[in-house]
Design a protein around this motif. Structure first.
Motif, PDB file in Angstrom:
ATOM      1  N   VAL A   1       0.394  -1.339  -0.144  1.00 16.88           N
ATOM      2  CA  VAL A   1       0.111   0.036   0.435  1.00 16.88           C
ATOM      3  C   VAL A   1       0.845   0.925   0.426  1.00 16.88           C
TER       4      VAL A   1
ATOM      5  N   SER B   1       1.885   2.014  -3.071  1.00 19.47           N
ATOM      6  CA  SER B   1       1.324   2.020  -3.989  1.00 19.47           C
ATOM      7  C   SER B   1       0.830   4.150  -3.986  1.00 19.47           C
ATOM      8  N   LEU B   2       0.976   4.226  -2.617  1.00 17.52           N
ATOM      9  CA  LEU B   2      -0.085   5.721  -2.763  1.00 17.52           C
ATOM     10  C   LEU B   2       1.071   7.084  -2.977  1.00 17.52           C
ATOM     11  N   PRO B   3      -0.555   7.289  -3.532  1.00 19.60           N
ATOM     12  CA  PRO B   3       0.209   8.750  -4.618  1.00 19.60           C
ATOM     13  C   PRO B   3       0.537   9.945  -3.227  1.00 19.60           C
TER      14      PRO B   3
ATOM     15  N   PHE C   1       0.058  12.590  -2.978  1.00 17.13           N
ATOM     16  CA  PHE C   1      -1.288  13.669  -3.460  1.00 17.13           C
ATOM     17  C   PHE C   1      -2.826  12.797  -2.819  1.00 17.13           C
ATOM     18  N   LEU C   2      -2.508  11.358  -2.677  1.00 17.07           N
ATOM     19  CA  LEU C   2      -4.055  11.133  -1.809  1.00 17.07           C
ATOM     20  C   LEU C   2      -3.085  11.506   0.165  1.00 17.07           C
TER      21      LEU C   2
ATOM     22  N   SER D   1      -1.298  13.325   1.163  1.00 22.20           N
ATOM     23  CA  SER D   1      -1.323  14.673   1.989  1.00 22.20           C
ATOM     24  C   SER D   1      -2.746  15.587   1.772  1.00 22.20           C
ATOM     25  N   ALA D   2      -3.679  15.009   1.174  1.00 19.79           N
ATOM     26  CA  ALA D   2      -4.931  15.681   0.972  1.00 19.79           C
ATOM     27  C   ALA D   2      -5.664  15.120   1.890  1.00 19.79           C
ATOM     28  N   LEU D   3      -5.267  13.697   2.490  1.00 24.44           N
ATOM     29  CA  LEU D   3      -6.384  13.174   3.436  1.00 24.44           C
ATOM     30  C   LEU D   3      -5.912  13.861   5.117  1.00 24.44           C
TER      31      LEU D   3
ATOM     32  N   LEU E   1      -3.993  17.186   5.077  1.00 22.07           N
ATOM     33  CA  LEU E   1      -4.782  18.017   4.895  1.00 22.07           C
ATOM     34  C   LEU E   1      -6.072  18.139   5.513  1.00 22.07           C
ATOM     35  N   ASN E   2      -7.101  17.578   4.934  1.00 18.89           N
ATOM     36  CA  ASN E   2      -7.864  18.021   5.294  1.00 18.89           C
ATOM     37  C   ASN E   2      -8.531  17.253   6.688  1.00 18.89           C
TER      38      ASN E   2
ATOM     39  N   ILE F   1       2.189  21.753  -1.470  1.00 14.87           N
ATOM     40  CA  ILE F   1       1.473  21.330  -1.426  1.00 14.87           C
ATOM     41  C   ILE F   1       1.520  21.855  -0.184  1.00 14.87           C
TER      42      ILE F   1
END
Lengths: 317, 336
Positions: free
Chosen positions: A137, A140-142, A144-145, A147-149, A151-152, A260
């Motif tokens: 996993v 395979s993680l980008p 972006f995923l 950091s988006a999680l 950050l949010n 980011i």
């Protein structure tokens, strides 16, 4: 050792030269109208003419190459789009970038060694399966995923960590770390998986070697065999891999992470320059990052030979 | 052909739950992106680049703005509007997120598959030449491969992408306009070729020492014959694994390049450009960044699962999946 050192350094210089030629080719030869592109998106004809003059676009290629190298290495490169002194910007951004990369590296090495060690000595059992799935996993993680999680949820919803900004280490060490926790973790997550897998594979191979059996046979404790004989030997190849990956961060994951999380380092400078299609900084940064990798690679090779003399013999053959 | 290597590999692959799950997941993603025109024409009734900024959409009988006055796009409506804006709108321009995800996936997958194919084929050629002729041919090829391999992947992509973003590529016979998806595709093929060629070269050098190759050379076989009939068939297992894992890495590179503006160019959708758009609205509409990132994650995960399965099925001692990530030949350690 002396001859090896000389040979290795000579090769390094050769590689550096070829890289500078490639960078020159990419930015000054390949594009349709290099002067216009270097001058920037909204350049006036006068500015383009000035760029043509300064960069010597009318000269033959070898002379052009020398002019560009002189501009780059005397720190006279200017971003025409944003009126920035490229050299100055790079020095300003260096502390943030180094803090980001060093912290992330500590985290990723720690967890990779832990995961790799645990799964190799429990190969085939549930612990191993779970850890290898986690590693897959992670590979395979980008970015972006993650950091988006982060950050949010961690920053915006739960307000646990700041979402952006860099505080100097000398200003306030606690605030420095507090601002870097999310970027560190984000970047580390990307590498833990690969390193855990490489280490696991190495450990499994070393475990089967004769010297390990000898160590057990002479009555060493299991722990000592595992750490001193197996782990130590399995870690050696990781050293080379790490040297390269660490050096490549400036031209890789750090660009996106800094952008980011608005850390204001070299990576963000790269990202902003790309967004503005501002070529001079991208050019200088490409050269810098590639040089960093090559020099680091040479240093790691030399250190490696010193750690493991067998290598030198193999390579000189 | 009982017990042929191919059959053994297939049998092993069928018993590998991870690989089966990876194949199923990848197939589902391919179906998802192939269904794009069906969904766009028959359900969402709009195209990937069509804007709906000032329009209203009827949700359960009540009209709602696609983009609010403040510029916030509508969130997922699911089937509330008969499938229109199933996953909401993508930002100020009010484009249909679901439709863009499906079309964007086509672009991202096309780039990743084509770039990896280019990288793998050129790598095979380079590895065969270097490994067969050795000597100065090998010295030149491996020096160039080393140099390009030493360049950080993303940065080399960025350098090429920004240099070509304005004027396109014009190299003699090859001419590609700026903004074409072929630019990130060729960049990817070039950047990753060394990652595949270096491990393959190591393999060719090892094969070159084996009896059957020496015998073929001694029997007077021409270099081409030895390369294509003796060496190449033995490279396929590794090459296939390297290719599969490279497609995964290329998905990530496309996302990085497009995110920064050096890959796929607006208004075309790719999962990378959609992430870039979503990042601008990360706090108000986090889904816009999370959705395309999740699709990339699932695609990359499925490819890595397949790569692992293939690696184990074709050669249980192989380290090809690791080689694909590091770009180094990792021979089996000799038992001391």
């Amino acid at each position: 050792m002396g001859a090896f050192l000389l040979k290795r350094l000579g090769r390094m210089l050769g590689v550096l030269f070829v890289i500078s030629v490639i960078v020159f080719f990419i930015f000054n030869v390949m594009p349709n109208e290099p002067a216009a592109q270097i001058a920037g998106k909204s350049a006036t004809p006068e500015l383009i003419a000035q760029v043509e003059e300064t960069w010597g676009f009318d000269d033959p290629l070898p002379v052009q190459y020398l002019t560009v190298m002189e501009l780059t290495f005397t720190g006279e490169l200017i971003s025409y789009t944003r009126q920035l002194d490229v050299d100055e910007e790079i020095w300003k951004g260096l502390p943030a970038t180094l803090s980001l990369c060093a912290g992330a590296a500590v985290i990723w090495l720690f967890f990779a060694v832990l995961f790799g060690y645990l799964s190799a000595f429990r190969a085939g059992r549930p612990t191993d399966r779970v850890l290898m799935l986690v590693s897959l996993v992670s590979i395979s993680l980008p970015i972006f995923l993650v950091s988006a999680l982060a950050l949010n949820y961690l920053s915006y919803k739960l307000e646990l960590f700041p979402s952006s900004g860099y505080v100097g280490l000398t200003e306030d060490p606690l605030d420095w770390a507090y601002h870097l926790v999310l970027p560190w973790t984000t970047m580390a997550v990307l590498f833990i998986g690969l390193y855990a897998r490489v280490l696991r594979a190495n450990l499994l191979e070393v475990m089967d070697e004769d010297h390990v059996r000898t160590a057990r046979a002479k009555g060493l404790g299991e722990r000592q065999v595992r750490v001193r004989h197996v782990l130590r030997n399995a870690l050696l190849p990781i050293v080379t891999l790490f040297g390269l990956d660490f050096a490549a961060l400036i031209g890789g994951a750090a660009i996106i992470t800094e952008y980011i999380f608005s850390l204001g380092g070299i990576g963000q400078l790269t990202a902003n320059s790309v967004a503005d299609l501002d070529l001079p900084p991208v050019m200088a940064l490409s050269m810098l990052a590639a040089f960093f990798v090559v020099v680091f690679n040479a240093l790691v090779d030399i250190a490696y030979t010193w750690l493991d003399p067998r290598i030198k013999l193999e390579r000189s053959r | 052909m009982e017990g042929s290597p191919r059959r053994t590999a297939l049998r092993r692959l069928r018993g590998d739950r991870g690989a089966i799950a990876g194949l199923a997941l990848f197939a589902a993603i391919v179906v998802f992106v192939l269904a794009a025109p069906l969904w766009a024409n028959h359900v969402a009734d709009t195209g990937p680049n069509a804007t709906h900024t000032t329009e209203k959409v009827e949700v359960d009988g009540e009209p709602r703005e696609v983009v609010s006055v403040e510029g916030t796009p509508v969130g997922p409506l699911w089937l509330g509007a008969g499938g229109k804006f199933f996953l909401g709108a993508d930002g100020r321009l009010g484009r249909d997120e679901m439709v863009r995800l499906m079309y964007g996936g086509r672009t991202s997958l096309f780039i990743a598959l084509t770039a990896s194919l280019i990288a793998t084929l050129s790598a095979l050629a380079l590895a065969l030449l270097a490994g067969y002729f050795r000597g100065w041919v090998d010295a030149v090829i491996s020096f160039l491969l080393d140099v390009i391999w030493g360049f950080p992947v993303l940065l080399l992509g960025i350098a090429l992408g920004t240099a070509l973003a304005v004027g396109g590529l014009d190299l003699g016979p090859i001419s590609i306009s700026a903004g074409s998806v072929w630019i990130p595709t060729l960049i990817g093929g070039f950047v990753f070729a060394s990652y595949i060629a270096r491990p393959l070269r190591g393999e060719v050098l090892a094969l070159r020492e084996q009896e059957f190759v020496k015998a073929a050379v001694a029997a007077g076989a021409s270099p081409w014959r030895v390369m294509l009939r003796e060496l190449l068939p033995n490279l396929w297992p590794t090459a296939i694994v390297l290719f599969t894992v490279n497609v995964a890495n290329m998905m990530l590179l496309e996302a990085g390049l497009s995110f920064l503006g050096a890959g796929v160019q607006a208004p075309d959708a790719s999962w990378g450009t959609m992430i870039a758009g979503g990042f601008e609205l990360i706090f108000s509409s986090p889904l816009l960044m999370i959705l395309p990132s999740t699709l990339i994650f699932l695609t990359v995960l499925s490819l890595n699962l397949i790569g692992d399965g293939l690696g184990a099925a074709l050669n249980p001692r192989s380290r090809a999946t690791i080689e694909a990530h590091t770009g180094r030949f990792e021979p089996k350690r000799e038992a001391a």
